[in-house]
Design a protein around this motif. Structure first.
Motif, short mmCIF file in Angstrom:
data_model
loop_
_atom_site.label_atom_id
_atom_site.label_comp_id
_atom_site.label_asym_id
_atom_site.label_seq_id
_atom_site.Cartn_x
_atom_site.Cartn_y
_atom_site.Cartn_z
N ALA A 40 42.11 44.21 37.45
CA ALA A 40 41.41 42.98 37.09
C ALA A 40 41.92 41.83 37.95
O ALA A 40 43.08 41.79 38.35
N VAL A 41 41.04 40.90 38.25
CA VAL A 41 41.37 39.75 39.10
C VAL A 41 41.45 38.50 38.24
O VAL A 41 40.59 38.25 37.39
N PHE A 98 32.28 38.70 35.41
CA PHE A 98 33.26 37.63 35.60
C PHE A 98 33.13 36.56 34.53
O PHE A 98 32.06 36.37 33.93
N ALA A 99 34.24 35.86 34.30
CA ALA A 99 34.28 34.69 33.42
C ALA A 99 34.69 33.49 34.27
O ALA A 99 35.60 33.58 35.09
N TYR A 100 34.00 32.38 34.07
CA TYR A 100 34.19 31.18 34.89
C TYR A 100 34.63 30.04 33.97
O TYR A 100 33.93 29.71 33.00
N MET A 101 35.82 29.45 34.27
CA MET A 101 36.40 28.43 33.40
C MET A 101 36.95 27.26 34.20
O MET A 101 37.30 27.41 35.37
N THR A 102 37.05 26.10 33.55
CA THR A 102 37.68 24.93 34.15
C THR A 102 38.74 24.39 33.20
O THR A 102 38.65 24.58 31.98
N ALA A 103 39.75 23.72 33.76
CA ALA A 103 40.88 23.24 32.96
C ALA A 103 40.57 21.90 32.32
O ALA A 103 39.88 21.06 32.88
N VAL A 134 38.76 37.20 46.01
CA VAL A 134 39.41 38.46 46.37
C VAL A 134 38.73 38.97 47.63
O VAL A 134 37.52 38.84 47.80
N GLU A 135 39.52 39.52 48.56
CA GLU A 135 38.98 39.99 49.83
C GLU A 135 39.76 41.22 50.26
O GLU A 135 40.99 41.22 50.26
N VAL A 140 38.81 31.98 37.60
CA VAL A 140 37.80 33.05 37.59
C VAL A 140 38.51 34.37 37.33
O VAL A 140 39.44 34.74 38.04
N GLN A 141 38.06 35.08 36.30
CA GLN A 141 38.59 36.39 35.97
C GLN A 141 37.49 37.43 36.18
O GLN A 141 36.35 37.23 35.74
N ILE A 142 37.83 38.54 36.86
CA ILE A 142 36.82 39.52 37.26
C ILE A 142 37.23 40.92 36.84
O ILE A 142 38.39 41.32 37.03
N MET A 143 36.28 41.68 36.30
CA MET A 143 36.45 43.10 36.04
C MET A 143 35.40 43.85 36.87
O MET A 143 34.22 43.49 36.86
N SER A 144 35.83 44.89 37.61
CA SER A 144 34.94 45.60 38.54
C SER A 144 34.78 47.05 38.12
O SER A 144 35.73 47.69 37.64
#
Length: 360
Positions: free
Chosen positions: A189-190, A131-136, A223-224, A173-177
């Motif tokens: 991808a999320v 995952f990548a974690y970012m703020t604006a 994501v759930e 938050v962007q996620i690759m699983s």
């Protein structure tokens, strides 16, 4: 020891670069292939270059010395060879559906008004997650961290104080699983954007017990059950369309009322329901702030429409809830509509959540 230091394993061959930390005792060592290996901080030593042989270890009095692995032509006990086998991550039944959460945990929950906070990424699935974690930062984004999280585990991301909260109102938050060493069903991808309610970080009751932490935490769903959470960002075009459609509907109601003026009781108060589901066909894509602003626009427009009808009573139904809308309405009446009087509306007719305004 800090991020960027080159380190060598004491109980295993090889080493890498410090990419981050999990709490106080675990260091994430990134090897040459880009994989991050959680390792006890007491099981690594800093080296001054990429040579991870024992001859290049920088002296560190706090670290135990490691016995060198003998050359192939020396006699040694095979039992002394370091264990390099790493078991595959455990999977659980039902864990093939993605579940991921962003959690904020107070360092000292008893001092909620002054404590610092820890950020965790929770992987509640049988998949590895990168995952990548970012703020604006205005219209741009600031990259804060990226990690790989093993299946059914949580990972410490960062610690921050209250001074940082103003820069964390919008998070992405962007996620690759994926799975390792076995076939798997491909997951999309999320990409989730969240709006943090900064006020919640000052309220003890917003931090609750969960299955992921021993202490109370504020948890946001990413994501759930393979379903990405609805993004809390506003589509300006969609919001404009909703407002225009609602305005047309209001005009039709007013026109209908004007065609039947005799059926109206002149002494009866005008009732305006400010609940979002009454004003809008859908609030999809709207943040709480956007909804509140729209409700206040209806409130102001109503008072403007009746400003020449002295003595007219208008009942605004806002609901009890947390009192945010009522507080905003009272604030408008105190500073913007000072000449109007207001009071709680009849409990028998409207319940607790209504305010009556009299045009003066």
């Amino acid at each position: 020891m800090k991020i960027g230091d080159k380190v060598r394993f004491l109980s295993d061959v090889g080493g890498g670069v410090v990419a981050g930390f999990q709490g106080k005792d675990i260091v994430l060592v990134e090897d040459a292939d880009g994989f991050q290996i959680p390792t006890s901080i007491t099981d690594v030593v800093i080296v001054d270059n990429d040579d991870y042989s024992t001859s290049r270890i920088i002296e560190n009095k706090t670290q135990p010395k490691v016995k060198s692995i003998p050359d192939d032509d020396e006699d040694y006990d095979p039992a002394e060879r370091p264990v390099t086998f790493k078991p595959m991550a455990e999977e659980r039944k039902g864990g093939d559906k993605l579940g991921a959460y962003l959690a904020f945990v107070p360092v000292d929950v008893k001092e909620i008004t002054s404590t610092r906070f820890e950020t965790y990424f929770v992987n509640d699935s049988n998949y590895y997650m990168r995952f990548a974690y970012m703020t604006a930062e205005g219209a741009n984004w600031h990259f804060r961290a990226t990690y790989e999280v093993e299946p059914n585990t949580k990972l410490f991301v960062e610690e921050f104080g209250r001074d940082d909260l103003n820069n964390m109102e919008r998070i992405c938050v962007q996620i690759m699983s994926y799975k390792r060493d076995k076939s798997f069903i491909l997951k999309p991808a999320v990409d989730v954007q969240l709006r943090l309610d900064i006020v919640k970080f000052y309220k003890l009751h917003t931090f609750r017990e969960s299955a992921f932490f021993e202490q109370p935490a504020l948890i946001y769903t990413l994501v759930e059950n393979d379903k990405e959470v609805r993004p809390l960002v506003v589509d300006p075009d969609k919001l404009k369309k909703e407002i225009m459609n609602k305005a047309k509907a209001d005009d039709m109601l007013v026109s209908s009322a004007n065609r039947h003026p005799k059926t109206e009781d002149k002494n009866a108060p005008v009732v305006v329901d400010l609940h979002a589901d009454e004003l809008l066909d859908t609030v999809s894509g709207m943040s709480p702030a956007d909804i509140l602003n729209y409700q206040l626009d209806i409130f102001r427009k109503t008072l403007k429409d009746y400003e020449k009808k002295k003595g007219k009573k208008i009942v605004f139904i806002h609901g009890k809830g947390e009192g945010v809308l009522r507080h905003a309405i009272v604030n408008e009446l105190r500073y913007r509509f000072k000449n109007y009087t207001y009071q709680d509306a009849s409990f028998r007719e409207y319940g607790y959540g209504a305010t009556q305004v009299t045009i003066k």
